[in-house]
Write an enzyme that holds these catalytic residues in place. Structure first.
Site, PDB file in Angstrom:
ATOM      1  N   SER A 190       0.807  -1.286  -0.085  1.00 30.42           N
ATOM      2  CA  SER A 190      -0.094  -0.028  -0.110  1.00 30.42           C
ATOM      3  C   SER A 190       1.057   1.138  -0.014  1.00 30.42           C
ATOM      4  CB  SER A 190      -1.036  -0.058   1.342  1.00 30.42           C
ATOM      5  OG  SER A 190      -1.793   1.098   1.035  1.00 30.42           O
ATOM      6  N   ASP A 223      -2.340   5.965  -3.182  1.00 34.05           N
ATOM      7  CA  ASP A 223      -1.114   5.567  -2.858  1.00 34.05           C
ATOM      8  C   ASP A 223      -0.723   4.204  -3.622  1.00 34.05           C
ATOM      9  OD1 ASP A 223      -3.216   3.995  -2.165  1.00 34.05           O
ATOM     10  OD2 ASP A 223      -2.752   3.359  -0.005  1.00 34.05           O
ATOM     11  N   ASP A 272      -1.189   1.144  -3.983  1.00 33.88           N
ATOM     12  CA  ASP A 272      -2.161   0.179  -4.570  1.00 33.88           C
ATOM     13  C   ASP A 272      -3.400   0.883  -4.841  1.00 33.88           C
ATOM     14  OD1 ASP A 272      -3.086   0.409  -1.846  1.00 33.88           O
ATOM     15  OD2 ASP A 272      -3.412  -1.684  -1.761  1.00 33.88           O
ATOM     16  N   ASP A 307      -6.100   2.129  -3.056  1.00 37.12           N
ATOM     17  CA  ASP A 307      -7.081   1.828  -2.461  1.00 37.12           C
ATOM     18  C   ASP A 307      -7.445   3.321  -1.529  1.00 37.12           C
ATOM     19  OD1 ASP A 307      -5.245   1.561  -0.475  1.00 37.12           O
ATOM     20  OD2 ASP A 307      -5.970  -0.085   0.599  1.00 37.12           O
TER      21      ASP A 307
END
Length: 452
Positions: free
Chosen positions: A104, A246, A248, A250
């Site tokens: 992340s 960010d 990833d 999410d």
């Protein structure tokens, strides 16, 4: 052994904490646990596996795929895609399991493994505990039952994942973005291609930064944890707003036309009013965590909306939403869940919906975000301490009590152990920022001395 699973999967320094052996073993354990739970009953199981662009994701992906296939699970390898895309594909393809390799917002040396159950939802705590227990049992000597011959899993690349996910985003967007100029900071991460494509198809004029991942530069001075470049780019290009993801994707944070940050609380407030207007905000309720700014709570009360607060972590927000059938929830950090369209925080979807609200109303993002006033909030991360003792230290409890008495009804204190990093977070809110800063620093000093 300490618990491997944190608030967002298993995470650590790749090839040190998170090794290929651990990734393979956890994947085999997940397959066995889900099989025992009846998830695979009556059919040959399938898993969707994706990753962010980190260099370590290449060998960890290979380990996960090998583990699943060795346990008799067919694997659809979707490559570099955002976490919410992997969750979405797990659901729409009817897969029994989804696996995302990403740390992340963490720095490049870290990586992580997130598991999704059938339907694209994160695994429940009890399933994670069972996977960890089974992994440890077999790590220490008990042999796995392994299929042979035609029983082993088959592996193939699923190149349609990108288009399937972007088409989904376009289908759920409430209105087009024609006339908007948007700067996108992709954090050199998993959404570097998906997000610009989605905003462009939606009609926006798009400027991208942080969209050239090389495996080593993810989150490096850019993205939702480093907004400086985005703020400068929005002002330089005269954009209507900026969106930051960010690694990833999410998460979503935003920047208004003047270069001011719009955080997750403000985004939730804007979307809550938009969804109430369209009749999509079930129960006139928003779910947020205890980290949400007090100003958010006051704004929701003023607007006649209900606020349900949970422990920190988007998984707990999601659990509350699913239990009570609420439609919107999220975190100050930018994890926003629109449950009718996503099973997890989706930064690209959130950014699209925020931009759509700007386009639909003709108002600036600053005007829309002005529905709430952020009270001064100081957050200090204290590293290198025994975070397991946060709730048991007498010295720390006394310091918190004294701080709460000093702040009275005009502020609050929150201490929590990070679920993804080895540190304790000290958060203090107060009407006066200098008071908040002073109290937070005193508490941080106590944390360091009491738990060091």
């Amino acid at each position: 052994m300490g618990r491997l699973f944190g608030t967002d999967g298993v995470r650590g320094v790749a090839n040190a904490d998170l090794t290929a052996e651990l990734a393979l073993g956890l994947s085999v354990a997940a397959a066995h646990v889900l099989a025992e739970a009846g998830t695979f009953e009556g059919h040959r199981p399938t898993a969707v596996v994706g990753r962010d662009p980190r260099a370590s994701g290449e060998f960890l992906e290979a380990a996960v795929v090998a583990g699943l296939a060795s346990a008799g699970v067919d694997v659809l390898r979707v490559g570099v895609l955002p976490t919410p895309a992997v969750a979405h594909l797990t659901g729409v393809l009817g897969a029994d399991l989804g696996v995302m390799l990403s740390a992340s917002h963490n720095a490049m040396p870290d990586n992580g493994i997130k598991f999704f159950a059938r339907g694209g939802h994160k695994l429940a705590d009890d399933l994670e505990d069972k996977i960890e227990s089974v992994y440890e049992e077999h790590r220490t000597g008990a042999p796995w039952e392994r299929p042979t011959g035609s029983g082993v899993g088959r592996v193939r690349d699923y190149d349609e994942g990108f288009e399937t996910y972007v088409a989904h985003l376009m289908a759920v967007l409430p209105n087009r973005l024609d006339g908007l100029k948007v700067v996108l900071d992709e954090a050199h991460g998993a959404a570097a291609h998906v997000s610009p494509e989605a905003f462009t198809r939606a009609g926006a004029q798009v400027v991208t930064i942080g969209a050239e991942p090389d495996g080593l530069n993810i989150n490096d001075g850019c993205g939702s944890t480093h907004l400086g470049l985005l703020k400068a780019a929005v002002v330089e290009h005269g954009a209507d707003l900026g969106i930051a993801h960010d690694g990833d994707a999410d998460r979503c944070l935003a920047v208004d036309a003047a270069g001011n940050e719009v955080d997750g609380d403000q985004i939730l407030a804007v979307l809550a009013l938009a969804m109430r207007e369209s009749g999509a905000l079930r129960g006139d309720t928003v779910v947020a965590t205890v980290m949400s700014n007090l100003g958010f709570k006051l704004a929701m009360e003023r607007e006649g909306l209900n606020l349900v607060q949970t422990a920190v972590g988007d998984r707990y927000v999601l659990e509350s939403m699913k239990e009570h059938d609420f439609a919107l929830g999220g975190e100050q950090s930018g994890h926003v869940i629109v449950l009718d369209h996503a099973t997890t925080g989706d930064g690209t979807l959130t950014g699209l919906m925020l931009a759509a609200r700007v386009a639909a109303t003709g108002k600036s993002l600053a005007d829309l975000a002005g529905v709430m006033e952020r009270l001064p909030q100081i957050l200090i991360n204290v590293p290198d301490v025994d975070k397991s003792r946060v709730k048991t230290s007498g010295d720390l409890a006394a310091a918190v009590t004294a701080a709460e008495q000093e702040l009275g009804s005009t502020g609050r204190v929150l201490l929590r152990s990070s679920g993804t990093e080895p540190l304790v977070r000290v958060m203090v809110e107060a009407a006066d920022i200098e008071q908040a800063r002073a109290v937070a620093q005193r508490l941080a000093d106590v944390v360091k001395s009491a738990l060091g």
